[in-house]
Scaffold this active site. Structure first.
Site, PDB file in Angstrom:
ATOM      1  N   HIS A  61      -6.906   9.093  -7.472  1.00 55.56           N
ATOM      2  CA  HIS A  61      -7.285   7.729  -7.068  1.00 55.56           C
ATOM      3  C   HIS A  61      -6.989   7.465  -5.589  1.00 55.56           C
ATOM      4  O   HIS A  61      -7.901   7.098  -4.830  1.00 55.56           O
ATOM      5  CB  HIS A  61      -6.594   6.699  -7.972  1.00 55.56           C
ATOM      6  CG  HIS A  61      -6.668   5.293  -7.460  1.00 55.56           C
ATOM      7  ND1 HIS A  61      -7.863   4.593  -7.371  1.00 55.56           N
ATOM      8  CD2 HIS A  61      -5.695   4.453  -6.998  1.00 55.56           C
ATOM      9  CE1 HIS A  61      -7.614   3.386  -6.884  1.00 55.56           C
ATOM     10  NE2 HIS A  61      -6.307   3.281  -6.642  1.00 55.56           N
ATOM     11  N   HIS A  85      -0.991   3.953  -0.513  1.00 58.77           N
ATOM     12  CA  HIS A  85      -0.960   2.518  -0.817  1.00 58.77           C
ATOM     13  C   HIS A  85      -0.201   2.166  -2.099  1.00 58.77           C
ATOM     14  O   HIS A  85       0.269   1.041  -2.267  1.00 58.77           O
ATOM     15  CB  HIS A  85      -2.384   1.940  -0.861  1.00 58.77           C
ATOM     16  CG  HIS A  85      -3.173   2.275  -2.081  1.00 58.77           C
ATOM     17  ND1 HIS A  85      -3.918   3.424  -2.194  1.00 58.77           N
ATOM     18  CD2 HIS A  85      -3.355   1.607  -3.255  1.00 58.77           C
ATOM     19  CE1 HIS A  85      -4.529   3.434  -3.373  1.00 58.77           C
ATOM     20  NE2 HIS A  85      -4.201   2.349  -4.034  1.00 58.77           N
ATOM     21  N   ASP A  86      -0.045   3.132  -3.032  1.00 59.23           N
ATOM     22  CA  ASP A  86       0.677   2.847  -4.280  1.00 59.23           C
ATOM     23  C   ASP A  86       2.060   3.493  -4.333  1.00 59.23           C
ATOM     24  O   ASP A  86       2.766   3.364  -5.341  1.00 59.23           O
ATOM     25  CB  ASP A  86      -0.140   3.339  -5.483  1.00 59.23           C
ATOM     26  CG  ASP A  86      -1.274   2.389  -5.838  1.00 59.23           C
ATOM     27  OD1 ASP A  86      -1.143   1.190  -5.554  1.00 59.23           O
ATOM     28  OD2 ASP A  86      -2.294   2.856  -6.378  1.00 59.23           O
ATOM     29  N   GLU A  89       5.077   0.940  -4.534  1.00 57.72           N
ATOM     30  CA  GLU A  89       5.010   0.143  -5.763  1.00 57.72           C
ATOM     31  C   GLU A  89       5.293   0.985  -7.008  1.00 57.72           C
ATOM     32  O   GLU A  89       5.973   0.532  -7.932  1.00 57.72           O
ATOM     33  CB  GLU A  89       3.624  -0.503  -5.879  1.00 57.72           C
ATOM     34  CG  GLU A  89       3.499  -1.430  -7.083  1.00 57.72           C
ATOM     35  CD  GLU A  89       2.079  -1.927  -7.271  1.00 57.72           C
ATOM     36  OE1 GLU A  89       1.837  -2.565  -8.304  1.00 57.72           O
ATOM     37  OE2 GLU A  89       1.223  -1.667  -6.402  1.00 57.72           O
ATOM     38  N   ASP A  90       4.790   2.235  -7.036  1.00 55.94           N
ATOM     39  CA  ASP A  90       4.815   3.018  -8.282  1.00 55.94           C
ATOM     40  C   ASP A  90       5.766   4.208  -8.295  1.00 55.94           C
ATOM     41  O   ASP A  90       5.841   4.920  -9.297  1.00 55.94           O
ATOM     42  CB  ASP A  90       3.399   3.533  -8.592  1.00 55.94           C
ATOM     43  CG  ASP A  90       2.436   2.401  -8.931  1.00 55.94           C
ATOM     44  OD1 ASP A  90       2.918   1.324  -9.320  1.00 55.94           O
ATOM     45  OD2 ASP A  90       1.215   2.596  -8.794  1.00 55.94           O
ATOM     46  N   ASP A 161     -10.017   0.101  -2.260  1.00 54.58           N
ATOM     47  CA  ASP A 161      -9.230   0.347  -3.474  1.00 54.58           C
ATOM     48  C   ASP A 161      -9.916  -0.296  -4.681  1.00 54.58           C
ATOM     49  O   ASP A 161     -10.066   0.317  -5.742  1.00 54.58           O
ATOM     50  CB  ASP A 161      -7.824  -0.223  -3.272  1.00 54.58           C
ATOM     51  CG  ASP A 161      -6.950  -0.098  -4.513  1.00 54.58           C
ATOM     52  OD1 ASP A 161      -7.012   0.945  -5.182  1.00 54.58           O
ATOM     53  OD2 ASP A 161      -6.215  -1.057  -4.815  1.00 54.58           O
TER      54      ASP A 161
END
Length: 717
Positions: A61, A85-86, A89-90, A161
């Site tokens: 992704h 970008h994630d 957060e993840d 995104d």
């Protein structure tokens, strides 16, 4: 790789890391490959062991989001930020890790992207009336816009995104697909439009349309696929004619692109005109791209001299660009039995139209830049979340008109904007003090709807004029917010004065004595509440009457201040005075639901809107007043629905089930003997009418939807 459509088709079904990496390095070949490789390895390590709902490795992704982003980036920072970008957060990594490895610029972008999905409850508390899903969407939306004020690149990466999320939506449950698609079409597609990125806008709209209205999408898709060969032949026939004509008239460096319009724009046209796809005239469009601006007008002349134009369809966005920087000449012409839209622009304008603000990062364009002032103009504080969401969406999701001041300054307003919207666009103070409006030198109401090209002049008063009942009629968020703030600022002061006047009338005392009684009972800070709360009014009257009698037993011992209830049609009044009649004021035309006040004179009560200028003057003059309120009506009404159901087993049961889901009670059903028409009498809560009507019309072919209590059987919109 310059063809965005071919590129998107290629990445749709990518499900292996090596495929995704190959695409990224192809599309980002002009950037620092070593840095991108380092970021990819970092992201792969961070997301190791993580999988998406589809079952594929999660890292695919961000790699594909970075690939899409590369189309709109001017440096590798955006691509690296898209890859990462994630991560914060993840995974276990923090901003400092990204800062130390990739620098401040990338860390800043990743921070902006992370804050978009950082749901902090204290950032903007939702009211009790808003559901959890809307609150989450609104918070995401708000955080996205706040992050983008600091760096617009955050918004572009987020759009990329969202596009990849939409391309892979099949892996999710149907309810989640619809929720994400609805958020995309209401928020993300309009944001792409505002930034002038039509490539993203069209994909986001069509993909959302596919999940929100699958049957309508399929009808259009089936028609286009069935007639594609014929449509392309017609398009090529027209293109050939135009090529010959332009060459004969001395134009050399030009390019012509033909296309069938995208599905969602076709659907909107069908909805606006109430027609089927077979009846849509202009499914086809061509784009003529030339070298110089003057050649746009020369091309336009050639087209109009050789094909019959539809005069009402001509628009010049080159002389007057749209707010998102879009510049093109638009016209529609007849070619044999077809209507074809023709767009004429320069090569720079074409890049600008396709890639919007991103085109100005990548190329030195001779075209207008998108106006991003709307981001700075949004108010992010002291607003209920649902109000902010609705106001911001209203600014994003709109068609524009251009109007002028008497000095020919240009103002861009949404379609349907009023003269008062224009006043607020000039300046908040002009809107607050607007007294009269002149459109094209003719005096009109401030609520007059403006048309493209109108010249508008506003006459102001010396003082501000609250118009609280007009707020819903305004179209721009700036006007709505300013008018609302003016009303809120005034309303508490006015309510304090109304409360004093009501008590003055009940007790037959002057204002000074009433204020002293209120102070003695420690009611100063909340006395305004009696205007809206009759139970509180009764309590206050009891307290004040007790104080009065204690101070002078002999004078007031046998005096009664008991309040009586009067009912006149839709109005309830509370007073200890004799009242024989009521009337509604002609100066402000109060309507059901408006906040109202009542003035007592000669046993008659006159009803005004609470902030009507005449009422405010009467309140300040200390005229006698009484407590008034609307009587609640039974909101359940009967309606007749005539629906065209397909002659298939289970269709009626499906329709009845849909009504039950919408909490609609069925009174009777009548099936057509020789037709597919079905008549259903239903009972509907008026408060839910618009929602129910919209939902049914999205799914079924509704022939009639009319009120049975209305003598004229007026249709539901």
């Amino acid at each position: 790789m310059n063809n965005f459509s071919a590129f998107i088709e290629r990445i749709k079904n990518v499900n292996r890391i090596d495929e995704a990496q190959k695409i990224l390095f192809e599309v980002s070949s002009n950037f620092n490959q070593q840095l991108i490789q380092e970021a990819m390895e970092f992201a792969k390590l961070a997301h190791k062991g993580q999988f998406r709902k589809s079952g594929e490795e999660y890292i695919i992704h961000p790699i594909l989001v970075a690939s899409i982003t590369s189309f709109f980036s001017d440096n590798e920072d955006m691509i690296i930020a898209a890859l990462l970008h994630d991560v914060v957060e993840d995974t276990q990594y923090e901003f400092k890790d990204i800062f130390l490895k990739f620098g401040a610029s990338v860390a800043h972008l990743v921070e902006g992207l992370t804050k978009i999905t950082d749901m902090r409850a204290h950032s903007l508390i939702p009211s009790d009336k808003i559901d959890e899903k809307l609150a989450k969407s609104a918070l995401t939306f708000r955080n996205m816009l706040i992050s983008s004020i600091k760096d617009i690149r955050v918004l572009v990466i987020k759009l990329c995104d969202r596009l990849h999320n939409m391309l892979t939506l099949d892996a999710l449950r149907e309810d989640k697909q619809k929720r994400i698609a609805e958020e995309t079409i209401l928020v993300y597609a309009p944001v792409a439009h505002r930034l002038g990125i039509s490539t993203l806008k069209k994909y986001l709209e069509d993909l959302s349309f596919k999940y929100l209205l699958p049957s309508e999408y399929k009808k259009i898709d089936d028609y286009i696929k069935t007639h594609k060969e014929d449509l392309i032949l017609r398009l090529n026939n027209f293109i050939s004619k135009v090529e010959v004509l332009l060459s004969q008239n001395g134009l050399k460096d030009f390019e012509i692109k033909g296309r069938i319009k995208h599905y969602y724009s076709i659907y909107l046209k069908m909805q606006r005109k109430g027609i089927s796809i077979e009846e849509v005239l202009d499914l086809l469009a061509i784009r003529v791209i030339v070298k110089e601006k003057i050649e746009c007008y020369e091309t336009f002349g050639v087209i109009h001299l050789n094909f019959r134009p539809l005069i009402s369809r001509f628009k010049d966005y080159i002389a007057i660009p749209k707010e998102n920087g879009y510049q093109t000449l638009h016209t529609s012409v007849f070619n044999e039995t077809n209507v074809i839209e023709v767009q004429i622009r320069t090569f720079d304008m074409d890049k600008n139209a396709e890639y919007g603000i991103a085109a100005h990062w990548k190329y030195k364009l001779d075209s207008a830049s998108p106006n991003t002032d709307w981001l700075n103009n949004l108010t992010f504080e002291n607003e209920k979340i649902e109000d902010f969401y609705e106001l911001a969406k209203n600014d994003l999701f709109r068609e524009d008109i251009i109007v002028y001041s008497p000095k020919f300054d240009t103002f861009t307003l949404p379609l349907g904007a009023t003269a008062l919207d224009f006043a607020y666009a000039v300046h908040t103070e002009v809107g607050n003090k607007a007294k009269e409006a002149y459109v094209n030198k003719e005096k009109v109401s401030l609520l007059t709807t403006l048309k493209n090209g109108d010249i508008v002049r506003i006459v102001t008063d010396e003082k501000e004029i609250p118009r609280c009942s007009w707020i819903d009629a305004l179209k721009t968020s700036k006007a709505k917010l300013a008018a609302k703030q003016l009303c809120n600022h005034r309303i508490k002061d006015v309510e304090n004065d109304i409360a004093l006047n009501i008590l003055k009338t009940i007790f037959d005392l002057d204002i000074i004595k009433i204020k002293a009684l209120i102070k003695a009972n420690y009611l100063c800070s909340k006395i305004y509440k009696i205007v809206e709360d009759k139970n509180f009014l009764v309590d206050v009257v009891n307290k004040l009457s007790k104080t009065i009698k204690e101070r002078d037993k002999f004078k007031y011992l046998f005096k009664s201040y008991k309040l009586r209830e009067y009912v006149f049609d839709s109005i309830k009044i509370l007073s200890n005075k004799n009242i024989n009649d009521i009337e509604f004021s002609f100066c402000c035309h109060p309507k059901r639901g408006d906040e109202i006040v009542g003035f007592l004179e000669n046993k008659k009560v006159t009803i005004h809107h609470k902030l009507c200028s005449t009422a405010v003057d009467l309140i300040k003059a200390r005229e006698n007043m009484v407590y008034v309120e609307w009587i609640e009506e039974n909101s359940i009404s009967k309606y007749l629905i005539i629906v065209n159901l397909q002659n298939k087993k289970g269709e009626l049961a499906k329709f009845v089930s849909e009504l039950a889901k919408l909490d609609v009670s069925i009174a009777s059903i009548e099936l057509g003997v020789n037709s597919d028409f079905c008549k259903v009498e239903v009972e509907i809560d008026e408060k839910k009418l618009d929602k129910i009507s919209t939902k049914l019309k999205q799914t079924y072919h509704i022939i009639e939807f009319i009120s049975l209590k209305d003598a004229y059987n007026r249709k539901v919109k």
